[in-house]
Write a protein that holds these residues in place. Structure first.
Motif, mmCIF file in Angstrom:
data_model
loop_
_atom_site.group_PDB
_atom_site.id
_atom_site.type_symbol
_atom_site.label_atom_id
_atom_site.label_comp_id
_atom_site.label_asym_id
_atom_site.label_seq_id
_atom_site.Cartn_x
_atom_site.Cartn_y
_atom_site.Cartn_z
ATOM 1 N N GLY A 7 4.231 27.030 75.031
ATOM 2 C CA GLY A 7 4.637 28.424 75.266
ATOM 3 C C GLY A 7 5.674 28.862 74.233
ATOM 4 O O GLY A 7 5.636 29.976 73.712
ATOM 5 N N LEU A 8 6.558 27.939 73.927
ATOM 6 C CA LEU A 8 7.615 28.210 72.960
ATOM 7 C C LEU A 8 7.027 28.366 71.549
ATOM 8 O O LEU A 8 7.384 29.296 70.816
ATOM 9 C CB LEU A 8 8.604 27.042 73.007
ATOM 10 N N ALA A 9 6.101 27.476 71.188
ATOM 11 C CA ALA A 9 5.458 27.562 69.868
ATOM 12 C C ALA A 9 4.759 28.914 69.728
ATOM 13 O O ALA A 9 4.837 29.575 68.685
ATOM 14 C CB ALA A 9 4.444 26.430 69.702
ATOM 15 N N ARG A 10 4.100 29.332 70.793
ATOM 16 C CA ARG A 10 3.374 30.598 70.779
ATOM 17 C C ARG A 10 4.367 31.766 70.633
ATOM 18 O O ARG A 10 4.163 32.672 69.831
ATOM 19 C CB ARG A 10 2.604 30.709 72.092
ATOM 20 N N ALA A 11 5.450 31.703 71.408
ATOM 21 C CA ALA A 11 6.431 32.788 71.372
ATOM 22 C C ALA A 11 7.108 32.890 70.005
ATOM 23 O O ALA A 11 7.489 33.969 69.574
ATOM 24 C CB ALA A 11 7.479 32.577 72.463
ATOM 25 N N LEU A 12 7.251 31.737 69.325
ATOM 26 C CA LEU A 12 7.976 31.735 68.052
ATOM 27 C C LEU A 12 7.048 31.873 66.839
ATOM 28 O O LEU A 12 7.511 31.940 65.704
ATOM 29 C CB LEU A 12 8.801 30.450 67.918
ATOM 30 N N ALA A 13 5.728 31.927 67.096
ATOM 31 C CA ALA A 13 4.739 31.861 66.008
ATOM 32 C C ALA A 13 5.016 32.873 64.897
ATOM 33 O O ALA A 13 5.031 32.520 63.721
ATOM 34 C CB ALA A 13 3.337 32.045 66.567
ATOM 35 N N VAL A 14 5.221 34.120 65.258
ATOM 36 C CA VAL A 14 5.369 35.124 64.212
ATOM 37 C C VAL A 14 6.844 35.497 63.978
ATOM 38 O O VAL A 14 7.166 36.607 63.576
ATOM 39 C CB VAL A 14 4.468 36.359 64.454
ATOM 40 N N GLU A 15 7.698 34.498 64.216
ATOM 41 C CA GLU A 15 9.103 34.583 63.856
ATOM 42 C C GLU A 15 9.854 35.786 64.418
ATOM 43 O O GLU A 15 10.404 36.602 63.665
ATOM 44 C CB GLU A 15 9.248 34.535 62.331
ATOM 45 N N PRO A 16 9.895 35.896 65.736
ATOM 46 C CA PRO A 16 10.696 36.969 66.337
ATOM 47 C C PRO A 16 12.181 36.734 66.074
ATOM 48 O O PRO A 16 12.590 35.610 65.775
ATOM 49 C CB PRO A 16 10.388 36.838 67.834
ATOM 50 N N LYS A 17 12.965 37.798 66.173
ATOM 51 C CA LYS A 17 14.415 37.674 65.996
ATOM 52 C C LYS A 17 15.084 37.260 67.300
ATOM 53 O O LYS A 17 16.170 36.699 67.309
ATOM 54 C CB LYS A 17 15.022 39.020 65.556
ATOM 55 N N ILE A 18 14.430 37.635 68.405
ATOM 56 C CA ILE A 18 15.010 37.393 69.727
ATOM 57 C C ILE A 18 13.988 36.662 70.589
ATOM 58 O O ILE A 18 12.786 36.955 70.514
ATOM 59 C CB ILE A 18 15.381 38.738 70.411
ATOM 60 N N LEU A 48 16.498 25.031 67.745
ATOM 61 C CA LEU A 48 15.695 26.093 67.121
ATOM 62 C C LEU A 48 16.533 27.332 66.854
ATOM 63 O O LEU A 48 16.356 28.026 65.857
ATOM 64 C CB LEU A 48 14.510 26.457 68.027
ATOM 65 N N ARG A 49 17.459 27.605 67.758
ATOM 66 C CA ARG A 49 18.348 28.746 67.558
ATOM 67 C C ARG A 49 19.073 28.615 66.213
ATOM 68 O O ARG A 49 19.128 29.561 65.427
ATOM 69 C CB ARG A 49 19.336 28.797 68.733
ATOM 70 N N GLN A 50 19.604 27.426 65.943
ATOM 71 C CA GLN A 50 20.306 27.213 64.677
ATOM 72 C C GLN A 50 19.356 27.312 63.490
ATOM 73 O O GLN A 50 19.622 27.990 62.514
ATOM 74 C CB GLN A 50 20.964 25.826 64.645
ATOM 75 N N ARG A 51 18.225 26.584 63.611
ATOM 76 C CA ARG A 51 17.326 26.488 62.459
ATOM 77 C C ARG A 51 16.655 27.805 62.124
ATOM 78 O O ARG A 51 16.401 28.112 60.963
ATOM 79 C CB ARG A 51 16.245 25.438 62.751
ATOM 80 N N LEU A 52 16.318 28.596 63.148
ATOM 81 C CA LEU A 52 15.567 29.823 62.919
ATOM 82 C C LEU A 52 16.449 31.066 62.926
ATOM 83 O O LEU A 52 15.971 32.169 62.719
ATOM 84 C CB LEU A 52 14.464 29.975 63.979
ATOM 85 N N GLY A 53 17.749 30.895 63.216
ATOM 86 C CA GLY A 53 18.628 32.057 63.285
ATOM 87 C C GLY A 53 18.227 33.001 64.406
ATOM 88 O O GLY A 53 18.257 34.223 64.266
#
Ligand code: ATP
Ligand code: MG
Length: 269
Positions: free
Chosen positions: A165-176, A201-206
């Motif tokens: 679910g997390l991979a899917r949510a982060l797939a297109v690089e959301p800010k939030i 992930l918060r640190q790595r992806l900002g």
């Protein structure tokens, strides 16, 4: 730190037959860049409604009546359905308590992550998409990504499903990332792993996170700031250590006293 998303005096009305007239009343908060903001409060306090308002996913008959939600220069409450469709998931991702809410039981998990790219990045080649899906599975620490892309959700554990679910949510690089009780359904040891992954992930992806939980121990582990809600209103907010060590509101003290154990207490930052 700069403010990324700002809710100002948001009011959300419930239908006439509800237990109270409003879901949210005069709700104001700022989410800052790269922070984890927790929303805590008893059942029915309006935590999920706050998430739904941000995502443009309020239930039918539940309407914003006043205020605004400002993100990237726009008031999210004013977006059209079409704008919402393009924007949701791409700029703000969401994960839920039960990862099956976002996953389709009939589709392989790799395809479900790939779908995010097909919707939001239609120009990518299939090869590119496949490579990105594998990389995402690595990012969320799925042990055998090549095998897992072909798995169906029911073949995975609860913790692994939440990672998908997390991979899917982060797939297109959301800010939030809005996370509504993301670890509540998991065993304590798996909870700790998923929480560690989120903070990493918060640190790595900002990323900035809005993290909803009814568990003050979980909040103490991950949150920079905490918002305490009761009956659709914010009763207290501040840095986590401050709220935990010097709660200003009787309701916050009550919540803290109702949380057993002392090992979760945060130390002053
Ligand atoms: N679909 C709906 N239609 C009408 N009222 C609703 C709906 N969903 C929630 N509510 C009401 O809105 C208020 C806020 O609910 P919300 O779901 O935001 O609470 P919550 O803090 O997320 O609680 P929980 O910890 O149980 O998830 C409650 O009074 C609830 O009864
Ligand atoms: Mg809820």
């Amino acid at each position: 730190m700069s403010v990324l998303l700002s809710i100002n005096h948001l009011g959300v009305a419930l239908p006439p037959d509800a237990d109270r007239p409003w879901a949210l009343r005069d709700l104001s908060l700022d989410l800052r860049y790269n922070e984890i903001m927790c929303v805590v409060g008893e059942s029915g306090s309006g935590k999920s409604m706050t998430a739904s308002a941000i995502m443009g996913l309020l239930p039918e008959r539940v309407q914003p009546t006043q205020g605004s939600i400002t993100f990237e220069g726009r008031d999210l409450l004013q977006l059209t359905q079409e704008e919402l469709r393009q924007w949701r998931g791409a700029r703000i991702g969401m994960i839920f308590q039960d990862p099956m809410t976002a996953l389709n039981p009939l589709h392989r998990v790799g395809d479900q992550i790939a779908e995010m790219f097909l919707t939001h990045r239609p120009k990518l080649t299939r090869q590119d998409v496949d490579a990105r899906v594998l990389r995402l599975l690595e990012d969320v620490h799925i042990p055998d990504p090549t095998a897992t892309v072909r798995a169906y959700p029911h073949q995975l554990s609860g913790g692994q499903r939440q990672r998908i679910g997390l991979a899917r949510a982060l797939a297109v690089e959301p800010k939030i990332l809005v996370a509504d009780e993301p670890v509540s359904a998991l065993d304590v040891s798996v909870q700790a792993q998923v929480l560690a992954l989120l903070t990493d992930l918060r640190q790595r992806l900002g990323l900035s996170l809005i993290f909803i939980t009814h568990d003050l121990r979980v909040a103490a582990q991950v949150c920079d700031r905490i918002i305490v809600m009761k009956s659709g209103k914010i009763v207290e907010q501040g840095p986590t250590y401050q709220v935990y060590q010097q709660p200003q509101h009787a309701y916050t003290r009550q919540l803290l006293e109702a949380t057993p154990g002392r090992e979760w207490q945060v130390s002053a930052a």
